[in-house]
Design a protein around this motif. Structure first.
Motif, PDB file in Angstrom:
ATOM      1  N   SER A 193       0.827  -1.203   0.000  1.00 48.30           N
ATOM      2  CA  SER A 193       0.000   0.000   0.000  1.00 48.30           C
ATOM      3  C   SER A 193       0.864   1.257   0.000  1.00 48.30           C
ATOM      4  CB  SER A 193      -0.922  -0.007   1.223  1.00 48.30           C
ATOM      5  OG  SER A 193      -1.650   1.202   1.311  1.00 48.30           O
ATOM      6  N   LEU A 194       1.902   1.244   0.817  1.00 54.61           N
ATOM      7  CA  LEU A 194       2.790   2.404   0.877  1.00 54.61           C
ATOM      8  C   LEU A 194       3.600   2.551  -0.409  1.00 54.61           C
ATOM      9  CD1 LEU A 194       4.141   2.503   4.530  1.00 54.61           C
ATOM     10  CD2 LEU A 194       2.735   4.173   3.355  1.00 54.61           C
ATOM     11  N   LYS A 195       4.019   1.431  -0.990  1.00 51.66           N
ATOM     12  CA  LYS A 195       4.740   1.498  -2.266  1.00 51.66           C
ATOM     13  C   LYS A 195       3.878   2.189  -3.319  1.00 51.66           C
ATOM     14  CE  LYS A 195       7.710  -2.578  -1.785  1.00 51.66           C
ATOM     15  NZ  LYS A 195       7.988  -3.959  -2.295  1.00 51.66           N
ATOM     16  N   CYS A 196       2.600   1.834  -3.325  1.00 47.50           N
ATOM     17  CA  CYS A 196       1.681   2.442  -4.287  1.00 47.50           C
ATOM     18  C   CYS A 196       1.523   3.929  -4.003  1.00 47.50           C
ATOM     19  CB  CYS A 196       0.332   1.736  -4.219  1.00 47.50           C
ATOM     20  SG  CYS A 196      -0.857   2.324  -5.443  1.00 47.50           S
ATOM     21  N   ASP A 197       1.371   4.287  -2.721  1.00 41.50           N
ATOM     22  CA  ASP A 197       1.237   5.704  -2.358  1.00 41.50           C
ATOM     23  C   ASP A 197       2.457   6.494  -2.801  1.00 41.50           C
ATOM     24  OD1 ASP A 197      -1.233   5.337  -1.229  1.00 41.50           O
ATOM     25  OD2 ASP A 197      -0.469   5.035   0.805  1.00 41.50           O
ATOM     26  N   ARG A 198       3.628   5.900  -2.661  1.00 40.36           N
ATOM     27  CA  ARG A 198       4.854   6.603  -3.036  1.00 40.36           C
ATOM     28  C   ARG A 198       4.934   6.806  -4.544  1.00 40.36           C
ATOM     29  NH1 ARG A 198      10.147   4.277  -0.725  1.00 40.36           N
ATOM     30  NH2 ARG A 198      10.803   6.456  -0.686  1.00 40.36           N
ATOM     31  N   LEU A 199       4.467   5.796  -5.298  1.00 35.63           N
ATOM     32  CA  LEU A 199       4.460   5.934  -6.748  1.00 35.63           C
ATOM     33  C   LEU A 199       3.499   7.034  -7.195  1.00 35.63           C
ATOM     34  CD1 LEU A 199       4.505   2.221  -7.948  1.00 35.63           C
ATOM     35  CD2 LEU A 199       6.251   3.940  -8.450  1.00 35.63           C
ATOM     36  N   LYS A 200       2.339   7.084  -6.571  1.00 33.13           N
ATOM     37  CA  LYS A 200       1.319   8.059  -6.973  1.00 33.13           C
ATOM     38  C   LYS A 200       1.659   9.467  -6.527  1.00 33.13           C
ATOM     39  CE  LYS A 200      -2.778   5.055  -7.040  1.00 33.13           C
ATOM     40  NZ  LYS A 200      -4.085   4.790  -6.390  1.00 33.13           N
ATOM     41  N   PHE A 201       2.357   9.564  -5.403  1.00 33.68           N
ATOM     42  CA  PHE A 201       2.566  10.880  -4.810  1.00 33.68           C
ATOM     43  C   PHE A 201       3.473  11.748  -5.686  1.00 33.68           C
ATOM     44  CE2 PHE A 201       4.996  13.760  -2.065  1.00 33.68           C
ATOM     45  CZ  PHE A 201       3.946  14.526  -1.585  1.00 33.68           C
ATOM     46  N   GLN A 202       3.061  12.966  -5.895  1.00 37.44           N
ATOM     47  CA  GLN A 202       3.849  13.909  -6.697  1.00 37.44           C
ATOM     48  C   GLN A 202       4.131  15.158  -5.876  1.00 37.44           C
ATOM     49  OE1 GLN A 202       2.303  14.888 -10.644  1.00 37.44           O
ATOM     50  NE2 GLN A 202       3.081  16.975 -10.396  1.00 37.44           N
ATOM     51  N   LYS A 203       5.398  15.409  -5.618  1.00 39.31           N
ATOM     52  CA  LYS A 203       5.775  16.608  -4.885  1.00 39.31           C
ATOM     53  C   LYS A 203       5.612  17.841  -5.769  1.00 39.31           C
ATOM     54  CE  LYS A 203       9.103  14.621  -1.615  1.00 39.31           C
ATOM     55  NZ  LYS A 203       8.592  15.230  -0.383  1.00 39.31           N
ATOM     56  N   ASP A 204       5.623  18.989  -5.132  1.00 41.00           N
ATOM     57  CA  ASP A 204       5.530  20.244  -5.878  1.00 41.00           C
ATOM     58  C   ASP A 204       6.668  20.349  -6.887  1.00 41.00           C
ATOM     59  OD1 ASP A 204       3.329  20.954  -4.474  1.00 41.00           O
ATOM     60  OD2 ASP A 204       4.155  22.805  -3.643  1.00 41.00           O
ATOM     61  N   ARG A 205       6.365  20.890  -8.047  1.00 36.46           N
ATOM     62  CA  ARG A 205       7.385  21.131  -9.061  1.00 36.46           C
ATOM     63  C   ARG A 205       6.985  22.371  -9.844  1.00 36.46           C
ATOM     64  NH1 ARG A 205       5.506  19.301 -14.007  1.00 36.46           N
ATOM     65  NH2 ARG A 205       7.598  19.203 -14.837  1.00 36.46           N
ATOM     66  N   LYS A 206       7.951  22.992 -10.474  1.00 43.00           N
ATOM     67  CA  LYS A 206       7.704  24.177 -11.295  1.00 43.00           C
ATOM     68  C   LYS A 206       7.830  23.776 -12.758  1.00 43.00           C
ATOM     69  CE  LYS A 206       7.389  28.831 -11.486  1.00 43.00           C
ATOM     70  NZ  LYS A 206       6.320  29.624 -10.835  1.00 43.00           N
ATOM     71  N   ARG A 207       6.728  23.910 -13.503  1.00 40.80           N
ATOM     72  CA  ARG A 207       6.784  23.535 -14.919  1.00 40.80           C
ATOM     73  C   ARG A 207       7.672  24.488 -15.711  1.00 40.80           C
ATOM     74  NH1 ARG A 207       1.320  23.526 -14.042  1.00 40.80           N
ATOM     75  NH2 ARG A 207       0.400  21.466 -13.740  1.00 40.80           N
ATOM     76  N   PRO A 208       8.328  23.982 -16.738  1.00 39.15           N
ATOM     77  CA  PRO A 208       9.041  24.883 -17.651  1.00 39.15           C
ATOM     78  C   PRO A 208       8.058  25.887 -18.248  1.00 39.15           C
ATOM     79  CG  PRO A 208       9.660  22.598 -18.052  1.00 39.15           C
ATOM     80  CD  PRO A 208       8.523  22.563 -17.090  1.00 39.15           C
ATOM     81  N   THR A 209       8.497  27.099 -18.424  1.00 37.13           N
ATOM     82  CA  THR A 209       7.598  28.155 -18.924  1.00 37.13           C
ATOM     83  C   THR A 209       7.325  28.027 -20.411  1.00 37.13           C
ATOM     84  OG1 THR A 209       9.519  29.605 -19.211  1.00 37.13           O
ATOM     85  CG2 THR A 209       8.306  29.774 -17.137  1.00 37.13           C
ATOM     86  N   SER A 210       8.203  27.375 -21.135  1.00 38.77           N
ATOM     87  CA  SER A 210       8.050  27.266 -22.589  1.00 38.77           C
ATOM     88  C   SER A 210       7.282  26.009 -22.961  1.00 38.77           C
ATOM     89  CB  SER A 210       9.429  27.250 -23.254  1.00 38.77           C
ATOM     90  OG  SER A 210       9.312  27.058 -24.643  1.00 38.77           O
ATOM     91  N   CYS A 211       6.362  26.136 -23.920  1.00 39.76           N
ATOM     92  CA  CYS A 211       5.579  24.988 -24.379  1.00 39.76           C
ATOM     93  C   CYS A 211       5.230  25.192 -25.853  1.00 39.76           C
ATOM     94  CB  CYS A 211       4.310  24.834 -23.546  1.00 39.76           C
ATOM     95  SG  CYS A 211       3.187  23.545 -24.142  1.00 39.76           S
ATOM     96  N   HIS A 212       5.492  24.176 -26.688  1.00 39.83           N
ATOM     97  CA  HIS A 212       5.183  24.238 -28.130  1.00 39.83           C
ATOM     98  C   HIS A 212       4.523  22.920 -28.541  1.00 39.83           C
ATOM     99  CE1 HIS A 212       7.867  27.764 -28.344  1.00 39.83           C
ATOM    100  NE2 HIS A 212       8.649  27.070 -27.544  1.00 39.83           N
ATOM    101  N   PRO A 213       3.232  22.745 -28.253  1.00 39.26           N
ATOM    102  CA  PRO A 213       2.586  21.457 -28.539  1.00 39.26           C
ATOM    103  C   PRO A 213       2.268  21.231 -30.011  1.00 39.26           C
ATOM    104  CG  PRO A 213       1.011  22.976 -27.547  1.00 39.26           C
ATOM    105  CD  PRO A 213       2.341  23.665 -27.522  1.00 39.26           C
ATOM    106  N   PHE A 214       1.871  22.278 -30.727  1.00 38.91           N
ATOM    107  CA  PHE A 214       1.567  22.118 -32.158  1.00 38.91           C
ATOM    108  C   PHE A 214       1.632  23.487 -32.824  1.00 38.91           C
ATOM    109  CE2 PHE A 214      -2.341  22.234 -29.663  1.00 38.91           C
ATOM    110  CZ  PHE A 214      -2.983  23.349 -30.171  1.00 38.91           C
ATOM    111  N   HIS A 215       1.631  23.467 -34.162  1.00 40.86           N
ATOM    112  CA  HIS A 215       1.712  24.712 -34.916  1.00 40.86           C
ATOM    113  C   HIS A 215       0.811  24.581 -36.146  1.00 40.86           C
ATOM    114  CE1 HIS A 215       3.307  28.133 -37.167  1.00 40.86           C
ATOM    115  NE2 HIS A 215       3.917  28.516 -36.053  1.00 40.86           N
ATOM    116  N   PRO A 216       0.028  25.614 -36.469  1.00 41.02           N
ATOM    117  CA  PRO A 216      -0.918  25.504 -37.599  1.00 41.02           C
ATOM    118  C   PRO A 216      -0.232  25.306 -38.939  1.00 41.02           C
ATOM    119  CG  PRO A 216      -0.840  27.766 -36.728  1.00 41.02           C
ATOM    120  CD  PRO A 216      -0.114  26.905 -35.753  1.00 41.02           C
TER     121      PRO A 216
END
Length: 1089
Positions: free
Chosen positions: A1034-1057
């Protein structure tokens, strides 16, 4: 809810260290002295030994003289409090300037590369001889240079780990599985020759630069300075720049990925093996800013990790390793219902995106299958059209193309790319193609996003240059930037040419930290946007294995909360991840002496962001003397005169002057640089003037010590038995003086105060151990210790040290520490002599340590044995030798047990045999296997696929003990200072055993006298051995699921017309040239075996 080890610990199944009370054994408190061991006699012994040993330590160290000299100079200076907020701001600015210079160098490389490519016209018939890093300086049987080799001048250079390099030219490396005369590679190598001038110019502008490079999308790697590359023992160089984290991070935007793996019955055998390798290669391309999950499907949906049903996890090293372990458990059976799998994948991506977690940028589904009977346009219409925000990347496994059209249509209809993988050799090259599709929007936008990697020690050095020591393991961060095609005719294709980058050794960052301001226990540290440690004195990336330093598997993803574990709510970590500026305070347990000792202190933390990077930096200052320093003042002439002496040394890794900015200063010592800075009108040197002023002050104040020690050495009546070998001192400015009382070749332990004694010298991130421990002693007293390494090497010595404090109050700064090294047998003789004294008028002592009736020990304040009748017990923890007595001392409060945690530990894991591949280790079995499979091999494999299968590696790991990452708990022990003497009785199954413990005056030592008439072996020992923390499922699963705070990169380019989605792939495999080359390599290996 946040994950932290402290919160869940109550649910952890873990062995712990307890005071054991065994049935039939009773521990009884007894007041006063014990019958048979008079407390007064032990007190007499302790007093006699303490007086004698302090007299020796004070005399030969010159501690009283040094204290007097600093008091005399006290009126020439003042005590100042360190302003932590200003200090961390200064450190952040200094690091930011260093990073800016490296970024500017890469910017120049990118501009030059794009211009060179813009001017180049592709020529499929181009013939061009270039310097191949593997072939340079190689000759054939007739002594002539081999093709793509030639004479290449190489000279050792200390700036590059003393490797032989060429500072005028770069070399090109091509992976073994690629044809080094492929037209695409030859054209790329030709136009990228223009980078040589920029490489050299960058190095001239910034001599602190190390490796600069350009990794091509075609697979070749241009590196400056030029250096010889060497294949591994199999004749292979597996390095491919395109699967390095700096390349992938720069080439693409953050992404959420679901990997679908077909495990229907048709995928049995080789197809499933290729599928596993394909998934593993996809995982290689994911980094800490990406999120993923893996789903296996037949007629049902099977999450590879059932615990992670319906979600995605961060693609950190730990998580990827966890999923890789589960890949081997996949087996093929049943029918493949792809429609259900696609529906599940789209649902996960949509729901996870709505949570606000994940990358919140690009999305993709990777489909690994041997066919699709339909196009599933109804699924795409429901979930993905018309926006087509989720790209589809099908990988058709096997040679059959019956269903290729359906899979290719899926890719083209969803802005993806189709690849067919027929052999294991095809895997890596085909997987890499999706990166270039994902990079198209960024290329079309022409956004040259700067990326900075987490800390890592790239194995390129160790592989390429045959480094057998730790030189190639220095942690670095890489700054990288993508290189695009700027030709108008290819604009909407978004062609990525490659990535340019340079490494920044993290030890260079430490040079920007004013260590003298941080104090004895203070330190600087930095973290990434994901909370991983960039620099920290408690980061331990290496471990010893059979005398060699090796990298820990997960060294690059150690979270700040795993070293500052007392911050159970992650207040400090989260503030730094979110790039805030502020302060934080907490009590901490800082371990020293390889984790065997602990110092309890209160730290104040100051933190801020480093502009232009995703990093934040912090400084920790210990309260009390650690936040104050003494600023003195002397004339420059006097300071330089006393600094330039033979017995003076400055901290190697401290930066008094920056000698890296100009080539003419590179070979200057720090003392030479200081002299040049202070005496030359225009030295072009950047120096820390405040630090230099203080080190000159320390040089003047400590100068009389040289004459004092020399006088002792020349007096033949002193130290006649040469028991005292060295006297030394260190100051807060990193200045040290040493004096030998014996010839250097007669030293019992020659490592002390040298680079071999890492904890015993001033370092980039710590003061010497003897200095740190002395600072926590009562002023005027000495701390004694046996270096653990000296015990293991049978070079036992005792080091004694004391701190020099201006005033006897907590806010008075410790300006220096002074000490001596003694022979252990000399130290022990003083102990045994003292233990023979008694106050009886007739001279007949009631007890003696020479008697067999008692055992006498000398232990320190952490419970380690310095003196025992049995030499093999020296350096051991007292609780492992006298468990009954140590248990009693813990119960009585004479010693305290302090629980500690290690979240960077390695534990032994035994993997039993049973893998069929194990038979490959037997040469006869291997030959039989080769003979029966040779035809299939020629059709389906090449040399490179053999290594990708990695069967022999897996086999080698079977049946042997491996070190794997784990969490451990272990105790440290500290004496209670207020308890000077204690006596007690222990009932060992009806036999009463008595003992007395007495503190040695003016020291951190205790004499322990135990009667020898009872067998108390039934009482368990008190061990310091770490115990693995075992987490339930149960704890192994909790550790896998748990996500600590993080700062996303400010740049993002998912697609272009304007993106050209018609470039969506087709079948491909190895060229005939590569197939032939690899086949010949295989035959050569078989012959040599």
């Amino acid at each position: 809810m946040q994950w932290n080890p402290g919160f869940f610990y109550s649910q952890v199944y873990c062995a712990s260290f307890l005071v054991w009370i065994t049935p039939g054994v009773t521990i009884v408190d007894v007041a006063g002295s014990q019958q048979g061991i008079p407390l007064s006699v032990v007190k007499l012994w302790a007093s006699a030994f303490g007086g004698e040993i302090k007299s020796i330590a004070a005399k030969y160290s010159g501690s009283q003289l040094l204290q007097k000299k600093y008091k005399e100079f006290e009126r020439r200076g003042r005590v100042e409090e360190v302003d932590g907020a200003k200090l961390v701001k200064k450190v952040a600015e200094s690091m930011g300037e260093m990073f800016r210079k490296k970024r500017d160098a890469i910017q120049r490389l990118v501009e030059a590369a794009e211009e060179a490519h813009h001017q180049h016209e592709e020529n499929p018939d181009l013939q061009y001889e270039y310097f191949n890093g593997v072939l340079i300086n190689e000759v054939d049987e007739e002594g002539r240079s081999v093709e793509l080799g030639g004479e290449f001048l190489l000279e050792p250079n200390d700036h590059f780990n003393n490797l032989a390099v060429n500072l005028s030219l770069s070399v090109v490396q091509v992976p073994t599985n690629m044809y080094n005369k492929d037209p695409a590679i030859v054209n790329g190598v030709y136009w990228s020759e223009a980078l040589n001038k920029v490489f050299v110019d960058n190095f001239d502008r910034d001599p602190s630069l190390i490796w600069q490079y350009f990794g091509s999308a075609k697979g070749f790697f241009r590196q400056y300075p030029g250096v010889k590359w060497y294949p591994d023992e199999h004749g292979v160089i597996a390095f491919d720049c395109r699967n390095r984290k700096w390349y992938i991070q720069a080439a693409t935007s953050p992404k959420d990925v679901v990997i679908l793996v077909d495990v229907s019955g048709s995928m049995k055998g080789l197809r499933l093996t290729i599928a596993r390798q394909t998934v593993s290669s996809i995982l290689d391309t994911l980094g800490d800013d990406d999120f993923f999950n893996i789903i296996a499907y037949n007629q049902e949906i099977h999450y590879v990790e059932p615990c992670l049903n319906g979600t995605l996890v961060q693609a950190g090293r730990n998580n990827k390793a966890h999923f890789r372990e589960h890949l081997d458990k996949l087996f093929a059976k049943g029918l493949g219902l792809l429609g259900n799998a696609l529906t599940e994948a789209f649902t996960i991506l949509e729901e996870f995106n709505q949570t606000g977690r994940g990358s919140i940028c690009s999305q993709a589904i990777m489909l690994v299958t041997d066919g699709a009977t339909a196009m599933y346009d109804d699924v795409f219409e429901k979930f993905n059209w018309p926006d087509r925000k989720v790209r589809i990347f099908p990988y058709l496994i096997g040679r059959e193309s019956a269903f290729a059209d359906n899979l290719k249509w899926m890719a083209c209809a969803n802005k993806g790319y189709f690849s067919q993988i027929s052999t294991l050799a095809d895997v890596q090259e085909n997987v890499m193609r999706y990166l270039h599709v994902m990079s198209r929007p960024k290329v079309i936008d022409h956004e040259h996003d700067i990326v900075w990697t987490d800390t890592y020690a790239d194995n390129t050095l160790t592989q390429a240059y045959k480094l057998k020591d730790s030189r190639g393991l220095n942690p670095v961060t890489t700054v990288a930037m993508p290189v695009f095609s700027t030709k108008n005719e290819t604009k909407n294709q978004g062609i990525l040419l490659g990535v340019a980058g340079t490494d920044i050794p993290l030890q260079e960052l430490m040079k920007s930290v004013p260590k003298h301001k941080l104090g004895i226990h203070g330190y600087a540290f930095a973290v990434t946007n994901n909370g991983y440690i960039l620099i920290h004195p408690d980061l331990r990336p290496l471990y010893q294995d059979q005398g060699q330093k090796r990298r820990k598997p997960h060294y690059s993803s150690v979270d700040l909360s795993e070293v500052e574990w007392e911050d159970t709510d992650d207040v400090l970590r989260n503030a730094m991840v979110n790039r805030k500026t502020g302060t934080f305070s907490m009590e901490v347990m800082k371990t020293v002496d390889k984790g065997k000792r602990v110092l309890k202190m209160h730290n104040d933390y100051y933190y801020t962001d480093i502009k232009g990077t995703p990093f934040s930096v912090g400084v920790a200052l210990s309260r009390g003397h650690g936040k104050y320093f003494f600023k003195g003042n002397v004339s420059i002439d006097a300071g330089l005169r006393d600094l330039d002496q033979q017995d003076v040394a400055l901290a190697d890794e401290w930066s008094y002057c920056n000698t890296d900015e100009h080539h003419e200063h590179r070979f200057l010592t720090q003392i030479q640089a200081i002299k040049l800075y202070l005496t030359n009108r225009k030295p072009h040197l950047k120096c820390d003037r405040e630090l230099i002023q203080q080190v000159l002050f320390d040089a003047v104040v400590t100068r009389p010590m040289e004459a004092y020690w020399t006088g002792l050495a020349l007096n033949k009546s002193e130290n006649s038995d040469k028991g005292v070998e060295i006297a030394f001192l260190g100051t807060r400015t990193g200045l040290s003086r040493t004096n030998l009382f014996v010839n250097p070749d007669r030293l019992t332990n020659q490592d002390i105060l040298t680079a071999e004694d890492d904890e015993g010298v001033f370092n980039a991130d710590h003061f010497p151990l003897w200095y740190k421990r002395a600072a926590e002693q009562v002023p005027g007293t000495f701390v004694y210790a046996i270096p653990f390494s000296s015990v293991m090497d049978n070079k036992s010595v005792v080091v004694a040290s004391t701190a020099i404090q201006l005033q006897d109050d907590r806010k008075s700064p410790i300006v220096a520490a002074v000490g001596i090294q003694m022979k252990l047998d000399f130290f022990q003789r003083k102990f045994w002599t003292a233990s023979r004294q008694c106050a009886a008028l007739d001279g007949k002592c009631s007890i003696s340590c020479d008697s067999g009736d008692i055992k006498c020990y000398l232990i320190d304040n952490n419970g380690f044995i310095l003196v025992s009748e049995e030499y093999t017990q020296i350096g051991l923890f007292f609780g492992e030798v006298e468990g009954a007595v140590m248990n009693k001392l813990l119960l009585m409060g004479s010693f305290k047990k302090i629980p500690l945690y290690d979240y960077q530990a390695l534990c032994k894991d035994y993997t039993g045999s049973g893998d069929s591949a194990h038979t490959l280790l037997n040469p006869f079995s291997a030959m039989k296997w080769l003979l029966t499979e040779i035809i299939i091999f020629l059709l389906e494999f090449n040399l490179y696929s053999w290594w990708n299968v990695d069967l022999t590696v897996k086999a080698d790991r079977r049946g042997r003990t491996m070190m794997v990452p784990c969490d451990t708990e272990y105790p440290a022990f500290v004496s209670e200072r207020t308890i000077k003497e204690t006596a007690g009785n222990i009932d060992c199954e009806g036999c009463v055993r008595t003992f007395v413990i007495q503190q040695i005056p003016s020291s951190n030592l205790f004499m322990v006298v135990v009667d020898n008439k009872c067998d108390c072996s039934s009482i368990p020992v008190v061990s310091m051995r770490p115990v693995e923390i075992m987490y339930n499922e149960s704890l192994k699963c909790d550790r896998l699921k748990f996500q600590k705070d993080r700062k996303r990169p400010t740049s993002c380019h998912p697609f272009h017309p304007e993106e050209n989605a018609r470039e969506c792939g087709g079948a491909s495999g190895l060229t005939p040239q590569v197939a032939m080359a690899t086949l010949l390599s295989l035959l050569a290996i078989l012959i040599t075996r």
